[in-house]
Write a protein that holds these residues in place. Structure first.
Motif, short mmCIF file in Angstrom:
data_model
loop_
_atom_site.label_atom_id
_atom_site.label_comp_id
_atom_site.label_asym_id
_atom_site.label_seq_id
_atom_site.Cartn_x
_atom_site.Cartn_y
_atom_site.Cartn_z
N GLU A 227 5.39 6.77 0.45
CA GLU A 227 6.03 5.59 1.00
C GLU A 227 5.19 4.34 0.70
O GLU A 227 3.96 4.39 0.67
CB GLU A 227 6.23 5.73 2.51
CG GLU A 227 7.24 6.80 2.89
CD GLU A 227 7.82 6.57 4.28
OE1 GLU A 227 7.23 5.77 5.03
OE2 GLU A 227 8.85 7.18 4.59
N LEU A 228 5.89 3.23 0.50
CA LEU A 228 5.25 1.95 0.21
C LEU A 228 5.54 0.98 1.34
O LEU A 228 6.67 0.88 1.81
CB LEU A 228 5.77 1.38 -1.11
CG LEU A 228 5.34 2.19 -2.35
CD1 LEU A 228 6.33 2.00 -3.47
CD2 LEU A 228 3.94 1.78 -2.79
N HIS A 229 4.50 0.27 1.78
CA HIS A 229 4.64 -0.69 2.87
C HIS A 229 3.98 -2.02 2.52
O HIS A 229 2.99 -2.05 1.78
CB HIS A 229 4.00 -0.15 4.15
CG HIS A 229 4.73 0.98 4.78
ND1 HIS A 229 4.49 2.29 4.42
CD2 HIS A 229 5.71 1.01 5.73
CE1 HIS A 229 5.28 3.08 5.14
NE2 HIS A 229 6.02 2.34 5.93
N LEU A 230 4.54 -3.08 3.06
CA LEU A 230 3.95 -4.41 2.98
C LEU A 230 3.18 -4.67 4.27
O LEU A 230 3.76 -4.57 5.36
CB LEU A 230 5.04 -5.46 2.80
CG LEU A 230 4.60 -6.92 2.77
CD1 LEU A 230 3.79 -7.22 1.51
CD2 LEU A 230 5.81 -7.85 2.85
N VAL B 270 0.82 -1.21 0.00
CA VAL B 270 0.00 0.00 0.00
C VAL B 270 0.85 1.26 0.00
O VAL B 270 2.05 1.23 0.28
CB VAL B 270 -0.94 0.03 1.22
CG1 VAL B 270 -1.80 -1.22 1.28
CG2 VAL B 270 -0.15 0.16 2.52
N SER B 271 0.18 2.37 -0.30
CA SER B 271 0.81 3.69 -0.23
C SER B 271 0.54 4.31 1.13
O SER B 271 -0.61 4.32 1.59
CB SER B 271 0.23 4.61 -1.32
OG SER B 271 0.50 4.14 -2.60
N ASP B 272 1.61 4.84 1.75
CA ASP B 272 1.47 5.60 3.00
C ASP B 272 0.56 4.88 4.00
O ASP B 272 -0.50 5.37 4.39
CB ASP B 272 0.93 7.00 2.71
CG ASP B 272 1.85 7.77 1.78
OD1 ASP B 272 3.07 7.66 1.93
OD2 ASP B 272 1.35 8.48 0.89
N LEU C 175 -5.47 20.22 -14.67
CA LEU C 175 -5.15 19.05 -13.86
C LEU C 175 -6.27 18.02 -13.87
O LEU C 175 -7.44 18.35 -13.76
CB LEU C 175 -4.88 19.48 -12.42
CG LEU C 175 -4.35 18.39 -11.48
CD1 LEU C 175 -2.91 18.02 -11.84
CD2 LEU C 175 -4.44 18.84 -10.02
N LEU C 176 -5.87 16.77 -14.00
CA LEU C 176 -6.76 15.63 -13.74
C LEU C 176 -6.40 15.13 -12.35
O LEU C 176 -5.28 14.68 -12.10
CB LEU C 176 -6.53 14.51 -14.77
CG LEU C 176 -6.61 14.90 -16.25
CD1 LEU C 176 -6.33 13.69 -17.13
CD2 LEU C 176 -7.96 15.50 -16.58
N THR C 177 -7.34 15.21 -11.42
CA THR C 177 -7.01 14.86 -10.04
C THR C 177 -7.18 13.37 -9.80
O THR C 177 -7.86 12.67 -10.55
CB THR C 177 -7.87 15.63 -9.03
OG1 THR C 177 -9.22 15.19 -9.12
CG2 THR C 177 -7.81 17.12 -9.29
N ASN C 178 -6.55 12.90 -8.72
CA ASN C 178 -6.65 11.50 -8.30
C ASN C 178 -6.49 11.47 -6.78
O ASN C 178 -6.00 12.43 -6.18
CB ASN C 178 -5.58 10.65 -9.00
CG ASN C 178 -4.18 11.09 -8.64
OD1 ASN C 178 -3.67 10.77 -7.57
ND2 ASN C 178 -3.53 11.83 -9.54
N PRO C 179 -6.91 10.37 -6.14
CA PRO C 179 -6.87 10.33 -4.66
C PRO C 179 -5.48 10.53 -4.07
O PRO C 179 -5.36 11.09 -2.97
CB PRO C 179 -7.41 8.94 -4.34
CG PRO C 179 -8.31 8.61 -5.49
CD PRO C 179 -7.63 9.20 -6.69
N LEU C 180 -4.42 10.12 -4.76
CA LEU C 180 -3.07 10.29 -4.22
C LEU C 180 -2.67 11.75 -4.17
O LEU C 180 -2.18 12.25 -3.16
CB LEU C 180 -2.06 9.49 -5.06
CG LEU C 180 -1.89 8.02 -4.74
CD1 LEU C 180 -0.92 7.38 -5.72
CD2 LEU C 180 -1.40 7.81 -3.31
N CYS C 181 -2.85 12.46 -5.27
CA CYS C 181 -2.36 13.84 -5.30
C CYS C 181 -3.19 14.77 -4.43
O CYS C 181 -2.72 15.81 -3.98
CB CYS C 181 -2.28 14.35 -6.74
SG CYS C 181 -3.86 14.82 -7.49
#
Length: 297
Positions: free
Chosen positions: A260-263, A146-148, A191-197
């Protein structure tokens, strides 16, 4: 005492839509199944079905079906794990990853892992972080990337690395000639927005977000829209690191913003040998192949 056979009979009848159909699926007589369901209802002290035909659940029955289904799935996985261990089979690992990691890294990881463990079956899917957290909680996957990742007591987490956010544009966009941008320069972009940005609080980006008319959740669709000339977007570098035809990535600085990426795994569970082997492989691969990003410009 509630037995597994009771839950299985209840779930099968509820899913089949009638007592007769459920009994056929179970290979039992309707009267035998009816007695099993009656014993279950007496133990619970609440009716599960509204009629004797067992074709409509009560509100309590709907609630009970969700819990029973989850318990039967867990029981099935337990039995399979025991059978795999007893029969010297190696089992299955169910993994969900955010799309950027899934497309950029999981193909190489899967090749390397199956070279070492050819008999372990990998079930891989991609989804956003919120969906991965739900699937972990419902025990529908074994591992999530996952991200963050949020801090949750019920989850264990291993940091896999980090990458920087940047602007994704068409390769022929004038901005693609730049090697870096400042957040303050994004106020005028389409801008095309997305949940990350949307989680980034840089003023220039927030100005662009407030004027945006398109919000896209799926990364593949988002990149296709950028390629079609509908606008630009802000994403982590890993999304385009493997090379996306027709698109360019420009790093954004002042400051550099990292994802950040986590397992993740369920902390209360003891992982199967197959799951533990895959988790170790992913962590080792990421430590070698994903150098830790920094905030330096």
């Amino acid at each position: 005492m509630i037995k597994t056979e009771m839950l299985r009979a209840f779930a099968r009848v509820a899913q089949a839509g009638s007592l007769a159909a459920g009994a056929r699926a179970l290979g039992r007589t309707p009267s035998a199944v009816s007695m099993t369901l009656k014993s279950l209802e007496e133990h619970l002290g609440q009716p599960l079905f509204e009629t004797e035909r067992k074709n409509r659940l009560t509100a309590f029955g709907t609630f009970a079906l969700e819990l029973a289904t989850r318990e039967l799935e867990h029981f099935g996985r337990t039995v399979k794990a025991l059978e795999d261990a007893a029969g010297a089979r190696t089992g299955e690992v169910r993994i969900a990853a955010v799309p950027s990691y899934a497309s950029a890294n999981l193909p190489e990881i899967a090749v390397g892992f199956q070279r070492i463990h050819p008999n372990i079956r990998l079930d891989i899917r991609d989804m956003d972080t919120a969906s991965i957290l739900r699937e972990l909680e419902r025990e529908r996957i074994d591992l999530g990337i996952v991200s963050d990742a949020p801090h949750r007591a019920a989850l264990t987490r291993v940091r896999l690395g980090a990458d920087a956010f940047g602007l994704v544009t068409r390769a022929d966009d004038p901005l693609a000639r730049r090697d870096r941008l400042r957040w303050s320069e994004l106020g005028g972009v389409k801008l095309l927005t997305n949940p990350l940005c949307e989680r980034i609080e840089a003023p220039g980006l927030q100005s662009a977000i407030s004027g945006a008319r398109l919000r896209v959740h799926n990364t593949t669709t988002l990149l296709s829209m950028v390629r079609a000339g509908l606008g630009v977007t802000v994403l982590p570098e890993l999304v385009v690191r493997s090379g996306v035809p027709g698109l360019a990535f420009i790093r954004i600085v002042e400051p550099v913003v990292l994802r950040e990426l986590h397992l993740l795994a369920r902390g209360r569970d003891t992982p199967s040998p197959a799951t533990a082997a895959f988790a170790d492989f992913v962590a080792d691969w990421s430590s070698r192949m994903m150098p830790v990003a920094s905030g330096e410009t």
